[in-house]
Design an enzyme around this catalytic site. Structure first.
Site, PDB file in Angstrom:
ATOM      1  N   SER A 256      53.402   1.303 -61.646  1.00 25.33           N
ATOM      2  CA  SER A 256      52.186   0.604 -62.016  1.00 25.33           C
ATOM      3  C   SER A 256      52.489  -0.458 -63.043  1.00 25.33           C
ATOM      4  CB  SER A 256      51.197   1.596 -62.616  1.00 25.33           C
ATOM      5  OG  SER A 256      51.756   2.106 -63.807  1.00 25.33           O
ATOM      6  N   LYS A 257      51.557  -1.362 -63.150  1.00 26.33           N
ATOM      7  CA  LYS A 257      51.686  -2.475 -64.071  1.00 26.33           C
ATOM      8  C   LYS A 257      51.816  -1.983 -65.514  1.00 26.33           C
ATOM      9  CE  LYS A 257      50.100  -7.082 -64.164  1.00 26.33           C
ATOM     10  NZ  LYS A 257      49.740  -8.081 -63.291  1.00 26.33           N
ATOM     11  N   ARG A 258      51.123  -0.871 -65.768  1.00 32.83           N
ATOM     12  CA  ARG A 258      51.111  -0.339 -67.121  1.00 32.83           C
ATOM     13  C   ARG A 258      52.523  -0.107 -67.676  1.00 32.83           C
ATOM     14  NH1 ARG A 258      49.754   4.764 -67.558  1.00 32.83           N
ATOM     15  NH2 ARG A 258      49.320   4.708 -65.348  1.00 32.83           N
TER      16      ARG A 258
END
Ligand code: GLU
Length: 486
Positions: A256-258
């Site tokens: 994920s981008k996180r």
């Protein structure tokens, strides 16, 4: 299928940027096509108008080209099965949806959003595993349908999924897959805005574009039973399916981008080489059956097979990417690195410095084993370009003694005598001074490195002196003696 040639496609939805997972899908399709003398097609699946992002198609194309994954047919280059943008093929989908309706495989649904919402709530209350349409409109009479159509009541077209069927297909990676049709919703095929959904457009295009192998991410596996039903409803031969494993963060959560960058552009902008990113992405779920990790694209084409793609999720390990970047960089000829370095310099504070190519080539040779990125040739060794404005404090404490200035002055006067010194000349001069002072060479080398570079580590000492040149070395020794205070 009329065509026995391998034809595969990368079919992204333009949502803004190319995700590294998308790059992996594109790469595996590309490798498979090249390996089998087939065709690699780019098709833009842009039928979800709510997700449309301005400039996204251009970004995708740019990122694929940057990565070196040139397709044989696509929206900007055309081809025998165009157009390759789904938004330009709406008539085609309508025609095929009508065909399904006339054969009882699909039907109009006029249910209002309110009714569908109430149905969903009711099913939730009954704790059904998933909300499903109740086929209400399947039972409308022909005259009711005609009347609704004539009145222009908003409608969708739904797939008529027969209950109690086993939906089976073989997947090259997941092997035999089975779904129960009771768990498959009467999927919308044409939305109320007249656009097809992904499912209809995807199947119609894969058929019309004579796609032989559908290679895509595992997140699409649950859509495949719907697609299989569509192929069967049309009476079309199914392509072969290969669903690629998920990409995971090091903690095994979905990438994920996180937890870091996910856009190919981000990696490009951070200075990753296309060769390294491609090499890295190729290994996300595939290996040749040995420990080899370093690959060029042509070797990947030679070695790639879908049979060697794993089922298990692939962990995205940034350290490995960095290692591969350093390896690819190291194996590039210095002349190519020179061009890359000059490009980096033109974006940096050094852009007006006019550094001769000869000096840059020496820096490249001295630093090649010590860098991960091209920009490290600048920022890891700024001392090649600018005299140090500060000195590493720890190294000062460790290596700068009371008698150091005196030693360095002696060294300086020995260096002054040298004419166009080579690195060996510096080395001899330093040995001579160490002997005369009756001290170990290290007692001179450490403070000398600190004086000329401000740092305690770097390339070979005498390479460094040679690259800086005699005048610069003498000046830097002098300033260090003035500026370093213990
Ligand atoms: N449009 C889908 C996507 O965005 C394509 C999935 C497929 O390859 O069928 O990934």
């Amino acid at each position: 299928m009329t065509n026995s040639q391998v034809r595969v496609r990368f079919a992204p939805s333009p949502t803004g940027y190319l995700h590294v997972g998308g790059l992996r899908t594109a790469l595996y399709n590309f490798l498979f096509a090249k390996k089998n003398n087939g065709k690699f097609i780019l098709r833009i699946e842009d039928t979800d108008r709510n997700r449309y992002v301005e400039g996204a198609v251009e970004n995708l194309i740019k990122a694929l080209k940057w990565a070196g994954l040139q397709y044989d047919e696509g929206p900007d280059i055309g081809g025998p099965f165009g157009p390759y943008m789904q938004s330009q093929r709406l008539d085609i989908y309508k025609k095929y949806a009508d065909e399904l309706i006339s054969r009882g495989k699909a039907y109009y649904c006029f249910c209002t959003p309110e009714r569908l919402e109430a149905l969903r709530e009711e099913q939730q209350k009954m704790k059904l595993p998933q909300a499903k349409y109740d086929k209400h409109c399947l039972h409308l009479s022909n005259s009711q349908i005609e009347e609704n159509l004539a009145k222009g009541i908003p409608k969708v077209v739904r797939l008529n999924v027969e209950p109690d069927q086993k939906i089976e297909f073989d997947d090259i990676i997941r092997e035999h897959v089975e779904f129960d049709s009771n768990n498959v919703d009467d999927q919308v095929l044409i939305k109320s805005d007249g656009y097809p959904t992904y499912h209809l457009a995807n199947v119609v295009d894969d058929h019309l574009m004579q796609i032989t192998h559908v290679i895509r991410g595992e997140e699409w596996l649950s859509s495949t039973p719907k697609h299989v039903l569509l192929y069967d409803a049309f009476g079309w031969e199914r392509p072969k399916f290969a669903h690629l494993p998920l990409l995971l963060n090091p903690d095994r959560s979905k990438l994920s981008k996180r937890q870091g960058d996910v856009a190919v552009e981000d990696y490009r902008d951070k200075g990753y080489l296309r060769e390294a990113l491609i090499n890295f992405v190729a290994l996300l779920g595939w290996n040749a059956g040995d420990d080899k990790e370093f690959y060029y694209l042509n070797e990947l084409i030679e070695k790639f097979s879908l049979e060697r793609v794993n089922k298990a999720g692939a962990v995205f390990d940034l350290q490995k990417l960095n290692w591969l970047n350093a390896e690819h960089l190291r194996r590039k000829p210095d002349t190519e690195l020179l061009l890359l370095l000059k490009e980096e310099i033109s974006k940096s504070e050094l852009k007006d410095k006019n550094i001769p190519d000869g000096k840059l080539l020496l820096i490249i040779a001295a630093m090649k084993e010590r860098v991960t990125f091209v920009k490290d040739f600048i920022f890891n060794c700024m001392y090649f370009y600018k005299s140090p404005s500060e000195y590493e404090q720890k190294a000062v404490e460790k290596n700068w003694r009371e008698d150091t200035p005196q030693h360095l002055l002696k060294l300086k006067s020995e260096f002054e005598k040298l004419v166009n010194p080579t690195k060996e000349d510096y080395e001899h001069a330093l040995s001579k001074v160490a002997d005369e002072l009756n001290i170990g060479k290290g007692k001179l080398i450490h403070p000398l490195r600190l004086a000329v570079s401000g740092q305690s580590t770097g390339p070979g000492m005498f390479d460094l002196l040679f690259i800086l040149g005699k005048d610069e070395v003498l000046n830097r020794i002098e300033s260090a003696i003035k500026n370093i205070k213990v």
